[in-house]
Design an enzyme around this catalytic site. Structure first.
Site, short mmCIF file in Angstrom:
data_model
loop_
_atom_site.label_atom_id
_atom_site.label_comp_id
_atom_site.label_asym_id
_atom_site.label_seq_id
_atom_site.Cartn_x
_atom_site.Cartn_y
_atom_site.Cartn_z
N CYS A 188 0.43 -1.14 0.20
CA CYS A 188 -0.17 -0.28 -0.45
C CYS A 188 1.02 1.69 -0.19
O CYS A 188 1.13 1.40 -1.21
CB CYS A 188 -1.36 -0.06 1.09
SG CYS A 188 -2.38 0.70 0.84
N GLU A 242 -2.17 -9.17 3.56
CA GLU A 242 -2.11 -10.33 5.12
C GLU A 242 -2.95 -9.83 5.94
O GLU A 242 -3.10 -10.67 6.30
CB GLU A 242 -0.74 -8.57 5.69
CG GLU A 242 -1.79 -7.19 6.79
CD GLU A 242 -1.48 -5.91 5.55
OE1 GLU A 242 -1.16 -6.39 4.04
OE2 GLU A 242 -1.36 -5.49 6.50
N HIS A 249 -3.65 -5.02 0.58
CA HIS A 249 -3.37 -5.21 1.75
C HIS A 249 -3.33 -6.89 1.77
O HIS A 249 -4.13 -7.63 2.65
CB HIS A 249 -4.52 -4.75 3.11
CG HIS A 249 -3.96 -3.59 3.04
ND1 HIS A 249 -2.58 -2.84 4.12
CD2 HIS A 249 -4.22 -1.99 2.78
CE1 HIS A 249 -2.75 -1.91 4.12
NE2 HIS A 249 -3.34 -1.13 3.22
N1 GLN Z 1 -1.58 6.72 2.88
C1 GLN Z 1 -1.78 6.09 1.54
C2 GLN Z 1 -3.39 6.59 1.11
O1 GLN Z 1 -4.78 6.75 1.93
C3 GLN Z 1 -2.51 4.42 1.89
C4 GLN Z 1 -3.08 3.46 2.81
C5 GLN Z 1 -2.51 2.63 3.26
O2 GLN Z 1 -0.81 1.86 3.40
N2 GLN Z 1 -3.41 2.06 4.43
O3 GLN Z 1 -3.47 5.92 -0.41
#
Ligand code: GLN
Length: 544
Positions: free
Chosen positions: A386, A516, A514
């Site tokens: 992410c 995970e 994600h």
């Molecule tokens: N801050 C980034 C976004 O909102 C990544 C978010 C995250 O890593 N969950 O796109």
């Protein structure tokens, strides 16, 4: 007695906690779920949280630990992560209710006039709403394990406890039971385990009309039989139902030790469930690898909340799962990104793999970018998740593609080169809470890429929780500079995965989602299996 009919005769287990918080109620509920599932039952789990936030999505990780995301895009309590790791049932928006959500629903009905002029009260209106939430989550399951957050005696959890008291009355004692977790502290000066807090906690339960059927007693010292007898006598709980839950070397040992203490037998007997003995060989194998791994790897996680390991719960567990798949113990070194900026990337020497996880905000981003550069230039296996992918794009743009002032619009307004930017629909969002790209989205894996090889299939679905995206205006310049765009949304409008070709780096991959959240000890996520595998290779090379 008026009996409420349960959906498809679902049996209910209500899990409460007393004495102190953080007793491991979620882990106990999840472990019990694993045991019942291994007995052949279809088990659902649900968490009721007494706080007033509508969901934990807007709560700081310092307050609440990780926010777990479900396939249907709900931001939920981290205990749901435990549930999904221990049972095969997938959680949904019905799996986590907060007081905030319950009250919002009641107030909305009141405004719509649904209560037909009645005085709207905690009992029955709020409690009915809670009962409905529980019955909805139970649909299609043989057993619903419903965990009530907080500690008995808190003001906030009273409506939840009253609701489950009523449900047990309506469903009958062979359809609903209470499992209460308590703490048996060991006093070194007295040299003994103390039962009084447990007695008081059960008294508190009885005051509100709930007699626990089973006590699960957390302790760091073995509980002798005279202590169990004393607890049974003073709490009115059968001796066989006073179950020890001792500190375990790994959380995956908990189902095995609770089975040895006959928790699942007690539950099945009380609920009159006829089922086979649980098949636990898979859990035994997992615990065996975790306790006696053939190999060791050291993975650095570069983040902002590194002192709060609870904020990276699913991530740490997924790394452990990757270790299980490789017969390796994974030592996780949490590194503060800001320290890397101030003390230099030498902190990263000795690591077999570097992972930059999800995150929000500018703080620490410079250190994370330095860590990514170090991994890229020193050929250390890298995995970006992410925000980790977004920063890898920025790093590559700045240091390889020559786009020196590449930036994310999350960190700076109107940068010269917004390689990470908001898409149109996110631009319009003004208030927080549930406004991100959340939940399951498809991803197409491009042929002849590392991503496709790792997954072994062309279409996958993964969970998202972010606002910013790879800016499509920079696809071509970055591709020309050698970055591989290896995963795309099905409409090809969004870049979901990037990587470096094998000719440039032994293992460098990042994803916008994600992974995970979907890893389980019994089914480690391929991206974690491959990353730990690459780190293992690196460790071997380093050692030779
Ligand atoms: N801050 C980034 C976004 O909102 C990544 C978010 C995250 O890593 N969950 O796109």
């Amino acid at each position: 007695m008026r009996r409420q009919s349960s959906p498809k005769r679902t049996k209910f287990i209500f899990v409460t906690g007393g004495v102190v918080s953080s007793l491991g109620k979620g882990l106990c509920a999840a472990s019990l779920g694993a045991l019942l599932e291994n007995r052949g039952l279809n088990v659902g789990l649900q968490k009721l949280d007494p706080y007033l936030n509508v969901d934990p999505g807007t709560m700081s990780p310092t307050q609440h630990g990780e926010v777990f995301v479900t396939d249907d895009g709900c931001e939920t309590d981290l205990d749901l992560g435990h549930y999904e790791r221990f049972v095969s049932h997938r959680m949904s928006r019905h799996s986590n209710y907060t007081s905030g959500q319950i009250y919002s629903a009641v107030l909305e009905k009141e405004r719509k006039g649904d209560y037909l002029g009645q005085t709207v009260q905690v009992i029955p209106h709020v409690t009915n709403e809670i009962k409905q939430a529980i019955l909805t989550a139970a649909e299609g399951t043989d057993v619903l394990i419903c965990e009530i957050g907080g500690t008995v005696g808190d003001i906030e959890s009273l409506p939840f406890l009253e609701a489950v008291r009523q449900l047990r009355f309506e469903l009958g004692s062979d359809n609903a039971i209470f499992v209460h977790l308590t703490l048996l502290p060991y006093l070194p000066t007295a040299g003994e385990i103390k039962t009084k807090p447990t007695q008081h906690s059960v008294m508190k339960m009885r005051e509100i009309g709930i007699q626990p059927d089973i006590l699960v007693c957390r302790a760091d010292h073995p509980i002798e039989s005279d202590i169990r007898e004393k607890i049974a006598l003073f709490t009115n709980v059968a001796l066989a139902h006073v179950i020890p839950m001792l500190d375990a070397a790994t959380i995956y040992d908990v189902p095995l030790s609770l089975h040895e203490s006959r928790l699942d037998d007690a539950v099945c007997e009380l609920l009159n469930i006829w089922s086979r003995e649980p098949q636990l060989h898979e859990w035994r194998r997992i615990v065996d690898v975790i306790k006696n791994p053939a190999n060791q790897v050291k993975i650095g996680v570069v983040g902002k909340y590194v002192d709060l390991h609870e904020s990276y719960k699913s991530l740490s567990e997924a790394l452990v799962h990757g270790g299980i798949a490789n017969n390796a113990g994974v030592q996780i070194v949490f590194l503060d990104a800001e320290q890397i900026s101030t003390r230099g990337p030498s902190l990263l020497a000795e690591l077999d793999g570097i992972l930059v996880p999800g995150g929000f905000g500018k703080r620490g981003s410079a250190g994370k970018i330095e860590a990514i550069r170090w991994a890229r230039e020193h050929e250390i296996p890298f995995f970006g998740i992410c925000l980790g992918m977004q920063l890898a794009v920025i790093e590559y743009a700045r240091n390889v593609a020559g786009i020196e002032d590449a930036q994310s619009t999350e960190f700076e307004d109107n940068p010269a080169h917004p390689v990470i930017a908001l898409m149109d629909e996110q631009e319009k969002v003004t208030h927080k809470g549930g406004t991100m790209r959340l939940g399951a989205y498809g991803c197409e894996l491009i042929q002849n890429t590392l991503a496709r090889r790792i997954y072994g299939e062309p279409h996958v679905s993964e969970r998202h929780r972010h606002r910013w995206e790879f800016n499509n205006a920079y696809r071509e310049p970055l591709r020309e500079a050698g970055l591989v765009l290896s995963g795309m949304s099905p409409d090809a409008k969004l870049v979901e995965m990037i990587e470096l070709p094998a000719s440039n780096h032994p293992y460098f991959i990042a994803c916008q989602f994600h992974p995970e959240f979907k890893s389980r000890p019994t089914a480690p996520h391929p991206l974690f299996t491959a990353f730990v595998g690459a780190a293992l290779e690196h460790a071997k090379l380093r050692g030779s």
